[in-house]
Design an enzyme around this catalytic site. Sequence first.
Site, short mmCIF file in Angstrom:
data_model
loop_
_atom_site.label_atom_id
_atom_site.label_comp_id
_atom_site.label_asym_id
_atom_site.label_seq_id
_atom_site.Cartn_x
_atom_site.Cartn_y
_atom_site.Cartn_z
N SER A 108 24.20 -35.04 -4.27
CA SER A 108 24.79 -36.27 -4.83
C SER A 108 24.62 -36.24 -6.34
CB SER A 108 24.16 -37.51 -4.19
OG SER A 108 24.63 -37.67 -2.87
N GLY A 110 22.15 -34.43 -7.86
CA GLY A 110 21.65 -33.11 -8.21
C GLY A 110 20.28 -33.06 -8.87
N GLY A 179 22.69 -40.99 -3.32
CA GLY A 179 22.46 -40.28 -2.06
C GLY A 179 21.05 -39.76 -1.92
N HIS A 181 18.39 -40.42 -4.18
CA HIS A 181 17.38 -41.38 -4.66
C HIS A 181 17.08 -42.44 -3.60
CE1 HIS A 181 15.09 -43.51 -7.72
NE2 HIS A 181 15.75 -44.63 -7.44
N TYR A 187 12.01 -45.71 -6.86
CA TYR A 187 11.20 -46.74 -7.52
C TYR A 187 11.57 -46.81 -8.99
CZ TYR A 187 8.32 -43.78 -10.44
OH TYR A 187 7.91 -42.96 -11.43
N ILE A 238 24.77 -39.02 4.17
CA ILE A 238 24.89 -40.44 3.85
C ILE A 238 26.18 -40.63 3.07
CG2 ILE A 238 23.81 -42.41 2.69
CD1 ILE A 238 21.74 -41.26 4.49
N ASN A 474 10.49 -38.04 -3.20
CA ASN A 474 11.50 -37.86 -4.24
C ASN A 474 10.99 -37.04 -5.42
OD1 ASN A 474 14.00 -38.76 -3.49
ND2 ASN A 474 13.72 -40.85 -4.23
N TYR A 475 9.68 -36.80 -5.47
CA TYR A 475 9.16 -35.84 -6.44
C TYR A 475 8.91 -34.53 -5.70
CZ TYR A 475 8.45 -39.48 -9.99
OH TYR A 475 8.63 -40.47 -10.92
C1 LIG Z 1 15.02 -36.87 -14.86
C2 LIG Z 1 14.58 -37.44 -13.53
C3 LIG Z 1 14.12 -38.75 -13.49
C4 LIG Z 1 13.71 -39.31 -12.28
N1 LIG Z 1 13.28 -40.61 -12.25
C5 LIG Z 1 12.94 -41.17 -11.07
C6 LIG Z 1 12.55 -42.54 -11.00
O1 LIG Z 1 12.52 -43.26 -11.99
N2 LIG Z 1 12.22 -43.05 -9.79
C7 LIG Z 1 12.28 -42.30 -8.65
O2 LIG Z 1 12.00 -42.83 -7.57
N3 LIG Z 1 12.65 -41.00 -8.69
C8 LIG Z 1 12.98 -40.43 -9.87
N4 LIG Z 1 13.38 -39.12 -9.88
C9 LIG Z 1 13.44 -38.37 -8.63
C10 LIG Z 1 14.75 -38.66 -7.89
O3 LIG Z 1 14.65 -39.92 -7.23
C11 LIG Z 1 15.01 -37.59 -6.84
O4 LIG Z 1 15.14 -36.34 -7.47
C12 LIG Z 1 16.26 -37.91 -6.02
O5 LIG Z 1 16.20 -37.22 -4.80
C13 LIG Z 1 17.52 -37.57 -6.76
O6 LIG Z 1 18.66 -37.87 -6.04
P1 LIG Z 1 20.02 -37.09 -6.40
O7 LIG Z 1 21.08 -37.60 -5.51
O8 LIG Z 1 20.23 -37.19 -7.87
O9 LIG Z 1 19.57 -35.69 -6.12
P2 LIG Z 1 20.19 -34.43 -5.18
O10 LIG Z 1 19.54 -33.22 -5.74
O11 LIG Z 1 21.66 -34.47 -5.10
O12 LIG Z 1 19.58 -34.78 -3.77
C14 LIG Z 1 18.21 -34.83 -3.50
C15 LIG Z 1 17.98 -34.59 -2.01
O13 LIG Z 1 18.69 -35.53 -1.23
C16 LIG Z 1 19.66 -34.88 -0.41
N5 LIG Z 1 20.90 -35.65 -0.48
C17 LIG Z 1 21.60 -35.94 -1.60
N6 LIG Z 1 22.67 -36.66 -1.28
C18 LIG Z 1 22.66 -36.84 0.05
C19 LIG Z 1 23.54 -37.50 0.95
N7 LIG Z 1 24.64 -38.11 0.54
N8 LIG Z 1 23.24 -37.48 2.27
C20 LIG Z 1 22.14 -36.85 2.70
N9 LIG Z 1 21.28 -36.21 1.89
C21 LIG Z 1 21.53 -36.20 0.57
C22 LIG Z 1 19.83 -33.50 -1.03
O14 LIG Z 1 20.30 -32.56 -0.08
C23 LIG Z 1 18.45 -33.21 -1.54
O15 LIG Z 1 17.62 -32.79 -0.49
C24 LIG Z 1 13.77 -38.53 -11.09
C25 LIG Z 1 14.24 -37.23 -11.14
C26 LIG Z 1 14.63 -36.67 -12.35
C27 LIG Z 1 15.11 -35.26 -12.39
#
Ligand SMILES: Cc1cc2nc3c(=O)[nH]c(=O)nc-3n(C[C@H](O)[C@H](O)[C@H](O)COP(=O)(O)OP(=O)(O)OC[C@H]3O[C@@H](n4cnc5c(N)ncnc54)[C@H](O)[C@@H]3O)c2cc1C
Length: 545
Positions: A108, A110, A179, A181, A187, A238, A474-475
């Site tokens: 989603s 990334g 997706g 987060h 949080y 999702i 999520n970390y």
């Molecule tokens: C710069 C930075 C700041 C951050 N700040 C915070 C913060 O303030 N609070 C916090 O809680 N977290 C924070 N995070 C962590 C963040 O919540 C997680 O990395 C989160 O999983 C990111 O979601 P994404 O969709 O961007 O990531 P993606 O890399 O796209 O997905 C993360 C995971 O979820 C799965 N996934 C994604 N989309 C779907 C979908 N549609 N259906 C099923 N599975 C899916 C992926 O396969 C992967 O396993 C931060 C991360 C970074 C890099």
Amino acid sequence: MSRSSFRLLLLLLGFLLVSSYAASDSVYDTFVQCLSNHSAPSHQASSIVYAQTNSSFTNVLRSYIRNERFNTSSTPKPLIIVTPSDESQVQAAIICSRDIGILLKIRSGGHDYDGLSSVSDVPFFILDMFNLRSINVNITDETAWVQAGATLGELYYRIWEKSRVHGFPAGVCPTLGVGGHLSGGGYGNMLRKYGLSIDHIVDAQIINVNGSILDRKSMGEDLFWAIRGGGGASFGVILSYKVKLVRVPEIVTVFRVEKTLAQNATDLVYQWQHITDKIDNDLFMRLLLQPITVKSDNGSSKTVRVTFISLFLGDATRLISVMNKDFPELGLKKEDCKEMSWIESVLYWANFDNRTSVNVLLNRTLESVKFFKAKSDYMQKPMSKDGLEGLWKKMIELGKPGMVFNSYGGRMSEIPASETPFPHRAGNIFKIQYSVNWHEEGTEADKKYVNLIRELHSYMTPLVSKSPRGSYLNYRDIDIGISHNGKDSYQEGKVYGVKYFMNNFDRLVKVKTAVDPQNFFSSICITFASSISIKSAFKSISSVF
Ligand SMILES: Cc1cc2nc3c(=O)[nH]c(=O)nc-3n(C[C@H](O)[C@H](O)[C@H](O)COP(=O)(O)OP(=O)(O)OC[C@H]3O[C@@H](n4cnc5c(N)ncnc54)[C@H](O)[C@@H]3O)c2cc1C
Ligand SMILES: *[C@@H]1O[C@H](CO)[C@@H](O)[C@H](O)[C@H]1NC(C)=O
Ligand SMILES: *[C@@H]1O[C@H](CO)[C@@H](O)[C@H](O)[C@H]1NC(C)=O
Ligand SMILES: *[C@@H]1O[C@H](CO)[C@@H](O)[C@H](O)[C@H]1NC(C)=O
Ligand SMILES: *[C@@H]1O[C@H](CO)[C@@H](O)[C@H](O)[C@H]1NC(C)=O
Ligand SMILES: *[C@@H]1O[C@H](CO)[C@@H](O)[C@H](O)[C@H]1NC(C)=O
Ligand SMILES: *[C@@H]1O[C@H](CO)[C@@H](O)[C@H](O)[C@H]1NC(C)=O
Ligand SMILES: *[C@@H]1O[C@H](CO)[C@@H](O)[C@H](O)[C@H]1NC(C)=O
Ligand SMILES: *[C@@H]1O[C@H](CO)[C@@H](O)[C@H](O)[C@H]1NC(C)=O
Ligand SMILES: CC(=O)N[C@H]1CO[C@H](CO)[C@@H](O)[C@@H]1O
């Protein structure tokens, strides 16, 4: 798997040995044909699938790589990238990946810390959700339907368009994807007042392993429970979440105050630990801790700088009175405080200049991408002053990794640990994030910096939560599950599982077994299934990085 698709798989593996491009092409043809077979006739299947030979392939792949560690020439690449623009195409993509027998990585926003949405060491596809990003905010009933490919910035922006007194409790980085987060917890700086993002999800749409679209009613309460903190990628794709908005005041207050060790940082952090989870729930006070070098006329010396950065859901006058009562040691003054609207506080926390337009929340392009590794811990008792001084020494010695302390308590302590898969509720004073970033490319640098953060994490062992040592899903941190204990896959999965989910792990295993018994949605590193692929996945992923 049907006989023909099995034959295809053998063919594919054969091709892989010869040429990954050739394999990509052959898989591309089969996949596009399959998609056409399963899509509405009006859909041009080829317009949403990128083979490695497409000139846009690299660009599409990199658009949502948020960590340079997974943007190197040796990073394994997907055979194809599928970019659906409607639900039926997601359904078809799941069915076709299953038919062909290729691992599907769902992406989603990334931002996965260990690259799990973009990288695998077995042949894989990326299902890239960025086109599915619609957001419908309904202020009358204070809800919003948000598609998985939307970013948090877009969600905050769409809420702000309709109301200045509503917001949503989620992360502070605007480019995070809904997706990942929301499925993994979520949080931000309203956590003490309102808890996590998952505490405000009231409905969802998911596509299961059979390609069926389910909502809360048709998926049932078990699966609905699992995808609010158990991670999405193990259960299905999702499509969207329906969230309940929260009320925010018209004026909020922020402050940022820096103290070095020479400015009593030790006493202040010591005291902060004793009040941070008990102070007024309108106040969230994060600490950033960074080893730095201070230069002066007599040369330079090393110290630790502690930055107190806060959001207060109220005006500066009330903030000062809260601080004077419960944390007078910091000596916060009115001049340190800035009053603003909630949406401006979103920009402030995302480090944008105060002249930046709110429109920046719609911008998905990052200024720069770094090499990055992070870890997490939970703190259940305060560190002593000696403990803090030891930690400063260690941080100065290592030189590079920083830490973030995030206050807990408030609403977090009121929600039972079993309410959602996210278990780290009452009893936690604050959460630690360790992180290190760097600019040098190469495996030597990678090893060096990753080892620094491992050393800091290891140093903290006696001070943090135990049995099991907690970690935030999520970390994502692939280090914590590598046990090499040679036990069966359930045990291997449990090494990760209990750290992320504690007593909720077994319920997640039950849900997983019911909704995806063949482990098609195999999210390496948090695995709930009894699949044999898991152990080898653990082994291989540790060799990838
Ligand atoms: C710069 C930075 C700041 C951050 N700040 C915070 C913060 O303030 N609070 C916090 O809680 N977290 C924070 N995070 C962590 C963040 O919540 C997680 O990395 C989160 O999983 C990111 O979601 P994404 O969709 O961007 O990531 P993606 O890399 O796209 O997905 C993360 C995971 O979820 C799965 N996934 C994604 N989309 C779907 C979908 N549609 N259906 C099923 N599975 C899916 C992926 O396969 C992967 O396993 C931060 C991360 C970074 C890099
Ligand atoms: C698509 O459908 C055609 C016609 O039914 C069939 O011959 C072909 O095998 C299908 N291809 C795939 C990849 O499913
Ligand atoms: C990835 O690497 C390429 C080539 O080195 C570079 O141009 C690009 O900026 C990098 N980062 C991202 C996120 O694409
Ligand atoms: C918003 O919610 C209200 C109350 O549930 C409902 O009557 C209305 O139709 C919704 N509006 C939209 C645009 O969906
Ligand atoms: C540090 O704390 C001590 C005792 O609380 C106080 O006397 C001193 O003024 C403080 N120093 C600074 C630089 O704030
Ligand atoms: C620099 O020297 C002054 C005067 O000798 C001293 O007070 C101060 O602490 C020194 N600063 C550093 C950073 O060593
Ligand atoms: C923006 O910040 C600058 C410097 O930090 C300050 O001088 C200015 O008053 C601020 N502007 C607004 C609109 O808050
Ligand atoms: C989006 O942000 C990037 C990085 O800061 C910038 O280069 C680009 O111009 C911005 N795009 C828009 C449309 O503002
Ligand atoms: C998927 O379909 C199969 C075969 O029709 C069925 O047995 C199974 O229960 C379905 N699984 C789910 C999770 O709906
Ligand atoms: C999504 C996309 O642009 N796909 C293209 C990849 O390359 C083939 C062959 O040139 C095109 O037909 C597709 O449209």
